[in-house]
Design a protein around this motif. Structure first.
Motif, PDB file in Angstrom:
ATOM      1  N   SER A 192       0.789  -1.452   0.328  1.00  0.00           N
ATOM      2  CA  SER A 192      -0.155  -0.057   0.034  1.00  0.00           C
ATOM      3  C   SER A 192       0.842   1.432  -0.030  1.00  0.00           C
ATOM      4  N   GLU A 193       0.398   2.395   0.040  1.00  0.00           N
ATOM      5  CA  GLU A 193       0.891   3.461  -0.037  1.00  0.00           C
ATOM      6  C   GLU A 193       1.570   4.200   0.923  1.00  0.00           C
ATOM      7  N   GLU A 199       8.197   2.574   4.722  1.00  0.00           N
ATOM      8  CA  GLU A 199       9.582   2.282   3.829  1.00  0.00           C
ATOM      9  C   GLU A 199      10.454   3.437   3.258  1.00  0.00           C
ATOM     10  N   ARG A 200      10.143   4.116   2.820  1.00  0.00           N
ATOM     11  CA  ARG A 200      10.968   5.273   2.629  1.00  0.00           C
ATOM     12  C   ARG A 200      11.625   6.156   3.232  1.00  0.00           C
ATOM     13  N   GLU A 201      10.501   7.030   4.487  1.00  0.00           N
ATOM     14  CA  GLU A 201      11.366   7.443   4.779  1.00  0.00           C
ATOM     15  C   GLU A 201      12.235   7.125   6.072  1.00  0.00           C
ATOM     16  N   PRO A 243      -2.966  14.831   8.524  1.00  0.00           N
ATOM     17  CA  PRO A 243      -3.690  14.389   9.539  1.00  0.00           C
ATOM     18  C   PRO A 243      -2.063  13.788  10.027  1.00  0.00           C
ATOM     19  N   ILE A 244      -1.192  13.542   9.792  1.00  0.00           N
ATOM     20  CA  ILE A 244      -0.103  13.809   9.372  1.00  0.00           C
ATOM     21  C   ILE A 244       0.656  13.985  11.601  1.00  0.00           C
ATOM     22  N   HIS A 245       0.012  15.140  11.780  1.00  0.00           N
ATOM     23  CA  HIS A 245       0.936  15.386  12.988  1.00  0.00           C
ATOM     24  C   HIS A 245      -0.217  15.485  14.301  1.00  0.00           C
ATOM     25  N   PHE A 254      -0.885   7.142   7.325  1.00  0.00           N
ATOM     26  CA  PHE A 254       0.439   7.523   6.315  1.00  0.00           C
ATOM     27  C   PHE A 254       1.989   6.756   6.695  1.00  0.00           C
ATOM     28  N   GLY A 255       2.146   6.097   6.916  1.00  0.00           N
ATOM     29  CA  GLY A 255       2.886   5.238   6.986  1.00  0.00           C
ATOM     30  C   GLY A 255       4.278   5.298   8.896  1.00  0.00           C
TER      31      GLY A 255
END
Length: 323
Positions: A192-193, A199-201, A243-245, A254-255
């Motif tokens: 999934s995105e 993984e990239r982070e 939303p990530i915050h 969002f991972g």
């Protein structure tokens, strides 16, 4: 929303947009929630690359006044003195809505989801009284290759009585594979995105960690304990409710394992602690996210400052007077 479009010659003087751009004058600040939603929906369709076309629009809000209540909340949460002038980082907040409008357009080639704010350079030419109106304008200055993808530079300008008084240049990175096999994911990757973003982070943090560990830490001037609701409180003051915050639950979509502090909060908090010349420049480079809740150490020496959590460098910056 009603808009008026003027010709490219309407912007003149320092900080003007490129000649091929055209002004779009907004009657009011765009609503952020629909822009965030549109940006999220369009993100999977974007195929970022350094040579992609990008919007040449310069969005202009002709008479913006800071809301006294929001400004006071911003000053409190970021540590600025309430001295009757806009904090050095506050015009970025005034320009956030038109910036999001530009970046959520179909013509903007980088996806909003996963976009990383990598740096900001703020130039202030004079004190900015908080009770006066300012013309706020934003435009995309260009795209550039980055070793991890494609980076966009977005310029925000503030003018008083037609004269430039403030400008910021922000860089935003869209991570993707570079080289002959460039693409958002490797062939055959059916994750999934959010999983791919996570993984990239993690890979980026591993790559940056040796550099951060080798750099000698600045003397610690303060230690800050960051509450779990910091992102929600800063979001209410700034309007940035990504939303990530906000919560661990929304960040995980969002991972991210937990909510992360706004990069612009970390920048503003450091600038408030360090100070900058009334006519001066501050440059901030974001190195790694700050997870909430948490504890960070603010270090400073001369014109330089930084934010660390243990051995991890989260942010570094420096100030200088204008020549």
């Amino acid at each position: 929303m009603t808009e008026g479009i003027s010709g490219p010659g309407a912007a003149s003087g320092a900080g003007a947009a490129p000649e091929e751009s055209h002004n779009v004058v907004l009657t009011r600040a765009p609503a952020l929630a629909p822009l965030l939603a549109r940006g999220a929906l369009l993100s999977p369709t974007k195929r970022p690359r350094p040579d992609a076309p990008y919007p040449r629009t310069r969005l202009v809000l002709p008479a913006v006044r800071a809301d006294a209540g929001r400004l006071a909340a911003y000053e409190r949460i970021c540590g600025f003195d309430a001295d009757g002038a806009l904090p050095a980082t506050y015009p970025h907040v005034l320009g956030f809505a038109p910036t999001m409008r530009l970046m959520s357009e179909r013509a903007f080639p980088l996806p909003v989801l996963g976009l990383v704010h990598t740096s900001i350079e703020v130039t202030r030419r004079a004190a900015m009284p908080a009770d006066r109106p300012y013309e706020i304008a934003v435009h995309v200055a260009g795209l550039a290759p980055h070793r991890r993808g494609t980076e966009a530079t977005v310029v925000t300008e503030a003018r008083a009585d037609g004269e430039p008084v403030w400008e910021s240049r922000s860089t935003y990175l869209a991570r993707h594979r570079v080289g002959p096999s460039a693409g958002a994911r490797e062939q055959g990757d059916d994750r999934s995105e959010p999983e791919a973003l996570a993984e990239r982070e993690e890979r980026t943090e591993r790559e940056d960690r040796p550099e951060a560990e080798e750099r000698e830490a600045l003397p610690v001037a303060a230690e800050w304990r960051l509450a779990g609701d910091l992102g929600r409180r800063y979001g209410a003051a700034s309007g940035d409710r990504n939303p990530i915050h906000l919560t661990a639950a929304t960040a995980r979509l969002f991972g991210f394992p937990r909510a992360i502090a706004h990069g612009m909060w970390t920048a503003a908090r450091c600038v408030a602690a360090h100070g900058m010349p009334e006519a001066g420049r501050v440059t901030v480079r974001f190195r790694a996210p700050v997870f909430l809740p948490g504890t960070v150490a603010y270090g400073a020496s001369g014109d330089r400052f930084e934010l660390r959590g243990g051995d991890r460098l989260h942010l570094e910056g420096e100030t200088s007077p204008l020549e």
